[in-house]
Design a protein around this motif. Structure first.
Motif, PDB file in Angstrom:
ATOM      1  N   ASN A 187      20.578   0.052 -26.298  1.00 22.92           N
ATOM      2  CA  ASN A 187      21.490  -0.848 -25.591  1.00 22.92           C
ATOM      3  C   ASN A 187      20.701  -1.935 -24.874  1.00 22.92           C
ATOM      4  O   ASN A 187      19.683  -1.659 -24.244  1.00 22.92           O
ATOM      5  CB  ASN A 187      22.313  -0.053 -24.572  1.00 22.92           C
ATOM      6  N   CYS A 188      21.193  -3.161 -24.973  1.00 23.11           N
ATOM      7  CA  CYS A 188      20.539  -4.287 -24.305  1.00 23.11           C
ATOM      8  C   CYS A 188      20.802  -4.274 -22.800  1.00 23.11           C
ATOM      9  O   CYS A 188      21.798  -3.716 -22.333  1.00 23.11           O
ATOM     10  CB  CYS A 188      21.056  -5.611 -24.861  1.00 23.11           C
ATOM     11  N   ALA A 189      19.948  -4.974 -22.085  1.00 25.22           N
ATOM     12  CA  ALA A 189      20.059  -5.053 -20.623  1.00 25.22           C
ATOM     13  C   ALA A 189      21.397  -5.658 -20.186  1.00 25.22           C
ATOM     14  O   ALA A 189      22.031  -5.177 -19.234  1.00 25.22           O
ATOM     15  CB  ALA A 189      18.914  -5.907 -20.083  1.00 25.22           C
ATOM     16  N   GLU A 190      21.818  -6.700 -20.888  1.00 22.93           N
ATOM     17  CA  GLU A 190      23.055  -7.389 -20.502  1.00 22.93           C
ATOM     18  C   GLU A 190      24.247  -6.460 -20.619  1.00 22.93           C
ATOM     19  O   GLU A 190      25.105  -6.387 -19.743  1.00 22.93           O
ATOM     20  CB  GLU A 190      23.286  -8.599 -21.421  1.00 22.93           C
ATOM     21  N   ARG A 191      24.303  -5.728 -21.740  1.00 19.44           N
ATOM     22  CA  ARG A 191      25.440  -4.827 -21.931  1.00 19.44           C
ATOM     23  C   ARG A 191      25.386  -3.658 -20.958  1.00 19.44           C
ATOM     24  O   ARG A 191      26.419  -3.184 -20.494  1.00 19.44           O
ATOM     25  CB  ARG A 191      25.510  -4.345 -23.380  1.00 19.44           C
ATOM     26  N   ILE A 218      11.486 -17.576 -21.938  1.00 17.87           N
ATOM     27  CA  ILE A 218      12.946 -17.506 -21.882  1.00 17.87           C
ATOM     28  C   ILE A 218      13.415 -16.456 -22.894  1.00 17.87           C
ATOM     29  O   ILE A 218      12.920 -16.413 -24.017  1.00 17.87           O
ATOM     30  CB  ILE A 218      13.533 -18.895 -22.283  1.00 17.87           C
ATOM     31  N   CYS A 219      14.352 -15.616 -22.466  1.00 22.96           N
ATOM     32  CA  CYS A 219      14.913 -14.597 -23.376  1.00 22.96           C
ATOM     33  C   CYS A 219      16.429 -14.758 -23.370  1.00 22.96           C
ATOM     34  O   CYS A 219      17.094 -14.424 -22.391  1.00 22.96           O
ATOM     35  CB  CYS A 219      14.500 -13.205 -22.895  1.00 22.96           C
ATOM     36  N   ALA A 220      16.962 -15.283 -24.443  1.00 23.09           N
ATOM     37  CA  ALA A 220      18.408 -15.518 -24.512  1.00 23.09           C
ATOM     38  C   ALA A 220      19.118 -14.277 -25.042  1.00 23.09           C
ATOM     39  O   ALA A 220      18.564 -13.563 -25.883  1.00 23.09           O
ATOM     40  CB  ALA A 220      18.700 -16.723 -25.405  1.00 23.09           C
ATOM     41  N   PRO A 221      20.327 -14.002 -24.565  1.00 23.82           N
ATOM     42  CA  PRO A 221      21.065 -12.809 -25.007  1.00 23.82           C
ATOM     43  C   PRO A 221      21.279 -12.779 -26.520  1.00 23.82           C
ATOM     44  O   PRO A 221      21.497 -13.828 -27.144  1.00 23.82           O
ATOM     45  CB  PRO A 221      22.413 -12.939 -24.296  1.00 23.82           C
ATOM     46  N   CYS A 222      21.241 -11.590 -27.090  1.00 25.68           N
ATOM     47  CA  CYS A 222      21.490 -11.440 -28.528  1.00 25.68           C
ATOM     48  C   CYS A 222      22.969 -11.721 -28.830  1.00 25.68           C
ATOM     49  O   CYS A 222      23.805 -11.816 -27.926  1.00 25.68           O
ATOM     50  CB  CYS A 222      21.105 -10.037 -28.983  1.00 25.68           C
ATOM     51  N   ALA A 269      21.941 -13.307 -14.894  1.00 23.98           N
ATOM     52  CA  ALA A 269      20.537 -13.717 -15.071  1.00 23.98           C
ATOM     53  C   ALA A 269      19.883 -12.725 -16.036  1.00 23.98           C
ATOM     54  O   ALA A 269      20.116 -11.509 -15.939  1.00 23.98           O
ATOM     55  CB  ALA A 269      19.804 -13.709 -13.738  1.00 23.98           C
ATOM     56  N   VAL A 270      19.081 -13.247 -16.955  1.00 24.40           N
ATOM     57  CA  VAL A 270      18.400 -12.409 -17.953  1.00 24.40           C
ATOM     58  C   VAL A 270      16.919 -12.765 -17.961  1.00 24.40           C
ATOM     59  O   VAL A 270      16.564 -13.958 -17.982  1.00 24.40           O
ATOM     60  CB  VAL A 270      18.982 -12.661 -19.372  1.00 24.40           C
ATOM     61  N   VAL A 271      16.079 -11.739 -17.915  1.00 31.24           N
ATOM     62  CA  VAL A 271      14.628 -11.975 -18.059  1.00 31.24           C
ATOM     63  C   VAL A 271      14.090 -10.955 -19.046  1.00 31.24           C
ATOM     64  O   VAL A 271      14.467  -9.781 -18.991  1.00 31.24           O
ATOM     65  CB  VAL A 271      13.868 -11.838 -16.715  1.00 31.24           C
ATOM     66  N   TYR A 326       9.714   1.885 -28.118  1.00 32.69           N
ATOM     67  CA  TYR A 326       9.591   1.425 -29.509  1.00 32.69           C
ATOM     68  C   TYR A 326       9.214  -0.042 -29.603  1.00 32.69           C
ATOM     69  O   TYR A 326       8.266  -0.395 -30.309  1.00 32.69           O
ATOM     70  CB  TYR A 326      10.880   1.761 -30.281  1.00 32.69           C
ATOM     71  N   SER A 327       9.949  -0.903 -28.895  1.00 31.04           N
ATOM     72  CA  SER A 327       9.645  -2.336 -29.022  1.00 31.04           C
ATOM     73  C   SER A 327       8.660  -2.827 -27.957  1.00 31.04           C
ATOM     74  O   SER A 327       7.990  -3.837 -28.165  1.00 31.04           O
ATOM     75  CB  SER A 327      10.930  -3.172 -28.917  1.00 31.04           C
ATOM     76  N   LYS A 328       8.621  -2.158 -26.814  1.00 25.96           N
ATOM     77  CA  LYS A 328       7.827  -2.608 -25.636  1.00 25.96           C
ATOM     78  C   LYS A 328       8.354  -3.932 -25.063  1.00 25.96           C
ATOM     79  O   LYS A 328       7.729  -4.532 -24.204  1.00 25.96           O
ATOM     80  CB  LYS A 328       6.317  -2.776 -25.965  1.00 25.96           C
ATOM     81  N   HIS A 329       9.480  -4.387 -25.606  1.00 25.03           N
ATOM     82  CA  HIS A 329      10.077  -5.654 -25.138  1.00 25.03           C
ATOM     83  C   HIS A 329      11.046  -5.291 -24.008  1.00 25.03           C
ATOM     84  O   HIS A 329      12.110  -4.713 -24.247  1.00 25.03           O
ATOM     85  CB  HIS A 329      10.803  -6.326 -26.308  1.00 25.03           C
ATOM     86  N   LYS A 330      10.660  -5.625 -22.777  1.00 29.16           N
ATOM     87  CA  LYS A 330      11.417  -5.167 -21.607  1.00 29.16           C
ATOM     88  C   LYS A 330      12.327  -6.278 -21.100  1.00 29.16           C
ATOM     89  O   LYS A 330      11.865  -7.393 -20.849  1.00 29.16           O
ATOM     90  CB  LYS A 330      10.447  -4.731 -20.516  1.00 29.16           C
ATOM     91  N   VAL A 331      13.606  -5.921 -20.928  1.00 30.45           N
ATOM     92  CA  VAL A 331      14.583  -6.923 -20.490  1.00 30.45           C
ATOM     93  C   VAL A 331      15.319  -6.402 -19.256  1.00 30.45           C
ATOM     94  O   VAL A 331      15.617  -5.203 -19.147  1.00 30.45           O
ATOM     95  CB  VAL A 331      15.596  -7.230 -21.626  1.00 30.45           C
ATOM     96  N   GLY A 332      15.597  -7.322 -18.347  1.00 27.47           N
ATOM     97  CA  GLY A 332      16.394  -6.999 -17.159  1.00 27.47           C
ATOM     98  C   GLY A 332      17.510  -8.007 -17.026  1.00 27.47           C
ATOM     99  O   GLY A 332      17.373  -9.171 -17.420  1.00 27.47           O
ATOM    100  N   VAL A 363      17.808   0.029 -22.913  1.00 32.75           N
ATOM    101  CA  VAL A 363      17.532   1.459 -23.055  1.00 32.75           C
ATOM    102  C   VAL A 363      17.462   1.746 -24.549  1.00 32.75           C
ATOM    103  O   VAL A 363      18.478   1.694 -25.245  1.00 32.75           O
ATOM    104  CB  VAL A 363      18.653   2.304 -22.397  1.00 32.75           C
ATOM    105  N   GLU A 364      16.251   1.996 -25.040  1.00 29.40           N
ATOM    106  CA  GLU A 364      16.064   2.196 -26.478  1.00 29.40           C
ATOM    107  C   GLU A 364      16.218   3.672 -26.858  1.00 29.40           C
ATOM    108  O   GLU A 364      16.338   4.541 -25.989  1.00 29.40           O
ATOM    109  CB  GLU A 364      14.695   1.643 -26.901  1.00 29.40           C
ATOM    110  N   ASN A 365      16.246   3.903 -28.159  1.00 27.66           N
ATOM    111  CA  ASN A 365      16.521   5.242 -28.677  1.00 27.66           C
ATOM    112  C   ASN A 365      15.722   5.467 -29.950  1.00 27.66           C
ATOM    113  O   ASN A 365      15.549   4.530 -30.743  1.00 27.66           O
ATOM    114  CB  ASN A 365      18.036   5.336 -28.963  1.00 27.66           C
TER     115      ASN A 365
HETATM  116  N1  THU Z   1      17.061  -6.996 -25.807  1.00 27.94           N
HETATM  117  C1  THU Z   1      17.821  -7.051 -24.660  1.00 27.94           C
HETATM  118  O1  THU Z   1      17.917  -6.063 -23.914  1.00 27.94           O
HETATM  119  N2  THU Z   1      18.435  -8.213 -24.361  1.00 27.94           N
HETATM  120  C2  THU Z   1      18.259  -9.387 -25.049  1.00 27.94           C
HETATM  121  O2  THU Z   1      18.778 -10.405 -24.621  1.00 27.94           O
HETATM  122  C3  THU Z   1      17.463  -9.408 -26.286  1.00 27.94           C
HETATM  123  C4  THU Z   1      16.949  -8.097 -26.746  1.00 27.94           C
HETATM  124  C5  THU Z   1      16.337  -5.748 -26.101  1.00 27.94           C
HETATM  125  C6  THU Z   1      16.872  -4.936 -27.222  1.00 27.94           C
HETATM  126  C7  THU Z   1      15.646  -4.134 -27.616  1.00 27.94           C
HETATM  127  O3  THU Z   1      15.529  -3.014 -26.771  1.00 27.94           O
HETATM  128  C8  THU Z   1      14.478  -5.074 -27.328  1.00 27.94           C
HETATM  129  O4  THU Z   1      14.995  -6.065 -26.444  1.00 27.94           O
HETATM  130  C9  THU Z   1      13.901  -5.737 -28.567  1.00 27.94           C
HETATM  131  O5  THU Z   1      14.910  -6.308 -29.324  1.00 27.94           O
END
Ligand code: THU
Length: 140
Positions: free
Chosen positions: A53-57, A88-92, A75-77, A22-28, A44-46
């Motif tokens: 769920n975000c990568a950090e969680r 830089i991608c900071a945690p939500c 570490a978050v990317v 859905y977002s194509k925004h990939k986080v590790g 892991v999107e739905n």
């Molecule tokens: N996302 C993360 O996994 N971690 C972050 O730190 C910011 C956002 C994910 C959630 C969603 O799947 C996508 O990035 C766009 O928000």
């Protein structure tokens, strides 16, 4: 002991598994326990959007579900594959709060990585979540 550079590399590897139709925004993420073990995670999107769920969680829940609750760094990317380099991608905010549950905000390092070695920023959880509400607030 794992270096922060190695932790970023592990987060980049985990990012490859991101499920983001859905977002194509990939986080590790790569979470370091106090005794040196690493738990990785990806977002892991739905189709229902909110269950995503975000990568950090993902990393934190993997660790806690296996008995680890003491952490020293994460570490978050994150970003789009279409860009030349990852910003830089900071945690939500939700992930900051979940980190607050298990990590000491004064000592826990959040490594904001990119795919360019040396461009990472390291911040304490306390800087990302000032005056955070945590388990100590519920001690009587
Ligand atoms: N996302 C993360 O996994 N971690 C972050 O730190 C910011 C956002 C994910 C959630 C969603 O799947 C996508 O990035 C766009 O928000």
């Amino acid at each position: 002991m794992v270096t922060y550079e190695e932790l970023i590399q592990m987060a980049l590897e985990a990012r490859k598994f991101a499920y983001t139709p859905y977002s194509k925004h990939k986080v590790g993420a790569a979470l370091l326990t106090k005794d040196g073990k690493v738990y990785t995670g990806c977002n892991v999107e739905n189709a229902g959007y909110t269950p995503s769920n975000c990568a950090e969680r993902t990393a934190i829940f993997k660790a806690v579900s296996e008995g680890y609750k003491e952490f020293s760094a994460i570490a978050v990317v994150g970003g789009f594959d279409s860009t030349e380099k990852l910003p830089i991608c900071a945690p939500c905010g939700v992930c900051r709060q979940v980190l607050m549950e298990f990590c000491d905000p004064k000592t826990f390092d959040v490594i904001l990585g990119t795919d360019v070695p040396g461009e990472e920023k390291v911040m304490k959880l306390e800087e990302l979540l000032p005056l955070g509400f945590g388990p100590s607030n519920l001690e009587v």
